[in-house]
Design a protein around this motif. Structure first.
Motif, mmCIF file in Angstrom:
data_model
loop_
_atom_site.group_PDB
_atom_site.id
_atom_site.type_symbol
_atom_site.label_atom_id
_atom_site.label_comp_id
_atom_site.label_asym_id
_atom_site.label_seq_id
_atom_site.Cartn_x
_atom_site.Cartn_y
_atom_site.Cartn_z
ATOM 1 N N ASP A 117 0.583 -1.480 0.344
ATOM 2 C CA ASP A 117 0.158 0.236 -0.056
ATOM 3 C C ASP A 117 0.989 1.085 0.393
ATOM 4 O O ASP A 117 0.243 2.124 -0.060
ATOM 5 N N SER A 118 2.395 1.298 0.672
ATOM 6 C CA SER A 118 3.059 2.430 0.328
ATOM 7 C C SER A 118 3.698 2.905 -0.858
ATOM 8 O O SER A 118 3.523 3.398 -1.404
ATOM 9 N N TYR A 119 3.488 1.895 -1.585
ATOM 10 C CA TYR A 119 3.219 2.602 -3.782
ATOM 11 C C TYR A 119 2.758 3.111 -3.847
ATOM 12 O O TYR A 119 2.748 4.822 -4.377
ATOM 13 N N ALA A 120 1.289 3.077 -3.288
ATOM 14 C CA ALA A 120 -0.011 4.123 -3.994
ATOM 15 C C ALA A 120 0.230 5.092 -3.098
ATOM 16 O O ALA A 120 0.184 6.958 -3.628
ATOM 17 N N MET A 121 0.385 5.120 -2.032
ATOM 18 C CA MET A 121 0.491 6.619 -0.833
ATOM 19 C C MET A 121 2.397 7.138 -1.424
ATOM 20 O O MET A 121 2.018 8.400 -1.696
#
Length: 327
Positions: free
Chosen positions: A254-258
């Motif tokens: 999810d950190s990649y989207a953020m």
């Protein structure tokens, strides 16, 4: 320059927690709200997980809203506890807050999304980190909801038919294929997809992970604790899972989207094309299809991320765990 206004929709597991910390650490972001959806855990556990993350980062003033407890269609849903534990945070935190319900806003998450998008029309970036049920319900309640958003970032789906919970489907889309279908058919705001393959192909090293969680800050200590007994953060366990497709590495999905929301330059390359979610296949239900030849005759396209600036991404991750800031 004014801060980017953000709503985070999440099924808060460990990687969601990491992504939320990244948003909280970003000087250019103002988190308006966190909306909760089922997925990595029950929606009740998700709400409690969010409150824990905000408390660790000393950001309890951000409102948290409870949302959908199950998918748009279907019954007998149960949390996928095999990945991040039964509570979504590795089953290591024992100090439960008996008054957590009093800290959650009374307004439903979907209504809060619509209200905030209407109040700040075309200014809100929505970052969706879990199943897309809340988003699908929002467009059913307010058909203009997508037009009111500035942009939408989604962690979910896949590019090549490689699945992580079924043979062909990624977790977030597999948990609620109908909602993923609705969102990708009907949301016409600028939309950016962070797929499973994008995350895995832009992995960091396990040595980086050790450095990340061993920083001397409360957020880093929290992340070290919740990953300590979780097989999803085990080099050995991954040899028979993700590594089969992509080789070894640490991935905070999810950190990649953020990161793309925080700093668009973390995305070096993307594919712009129409997409569709498969609903009928016996093995491919929930799979994302990229229509690069325009065979579907769709009127709008999305940007599917394909190459990441891993160094910039790593710096954002490292900074995200330096919370709360020492004074």
């Amino acid at each position: 320059m004014a801060n980017k206004l953000v709503i985070i929709d999440t099924d808060c597991g460990i990687d969601d927690a990491q992504a939320i910390m990244m948003a909280l650490a970003a000087p250019n972001l103002e988190v308006l709200a966190v909306t909760c959806v089922f997925g990595n855990a029950t929606v009740e556990n998700v709400c409690q997980n969010i409150l824990r993350v905000l408390s660790v980062c000393d950001r309890q003033g951000i409102p948290v809203f409870q949302g959908s407890a199950g998918p748009l269609v279907g019954v007998n849903w149960s949390p996928f506890s095999d990945h991040f534990g039964g509570d979504g945070l590795g089953d290591v935190l024992e100090d439960k807050d008996p008054q957590w319900k009093e800290k959650i806003q009374q307004e439903h998450a979907v209504n809060a999304m619509i209200r905030l998008a209407s109040k700040y029309e075309n200014q809100v970036s929505l970052v969706a980190l879990g199943p897309l049920t809340n988003l699908a319900l929002a467009i059913r309640l307010d058909p203009r909801f997508p037009q009111k958003l500035g942009e939408l970032f989604i962690m979910g789906g896949n590019m090549e038919g490689k699945g992580n919970v079924t043979v062909c489907a990624e977790f977030n889309f597999a948990m609620d294929p109908e909602s993923a279908y609705v969102v990708l058919e009907e949301f016409i705001c600028p939309t950016y997809l962070t797929t499973w393959e994008y995350c895995c192909r832009n992995a960091l090293t396990w040595e980086f992970f050790e450095e990340l969680v061993n920083q001397d800050f409360p957020a880093a200590r929290f992340m070290k604790a919740v990953t300590s007994k979780c097989w999803a953060y085990s080099k050995e366990a991954m040899k028979n899972k993700r590594d089969v497709y992509f080789g070894p590495g640490f991935v905070s999905y999810d950190s990649y989207a953020m990161a793309a929301c925080v700093d668009g330059s973390t995305v070096l390359e993307s594919i712009e094309c129409p997409v569709r979610v498969e609903l009928q296949g016996s093995m491919s239900r929930g799979m994302l299809v990229l229509d690069r030849t325009k065979s579907l005759k769709k009127s709008h396209a999305v940007r599917v991320m394909s190459k990441c600036n891993v160094k910039k991404f790593g710096r954002l991750l490292m900074e995200s765990l330096k919370q709360p800031w020492r004074k």
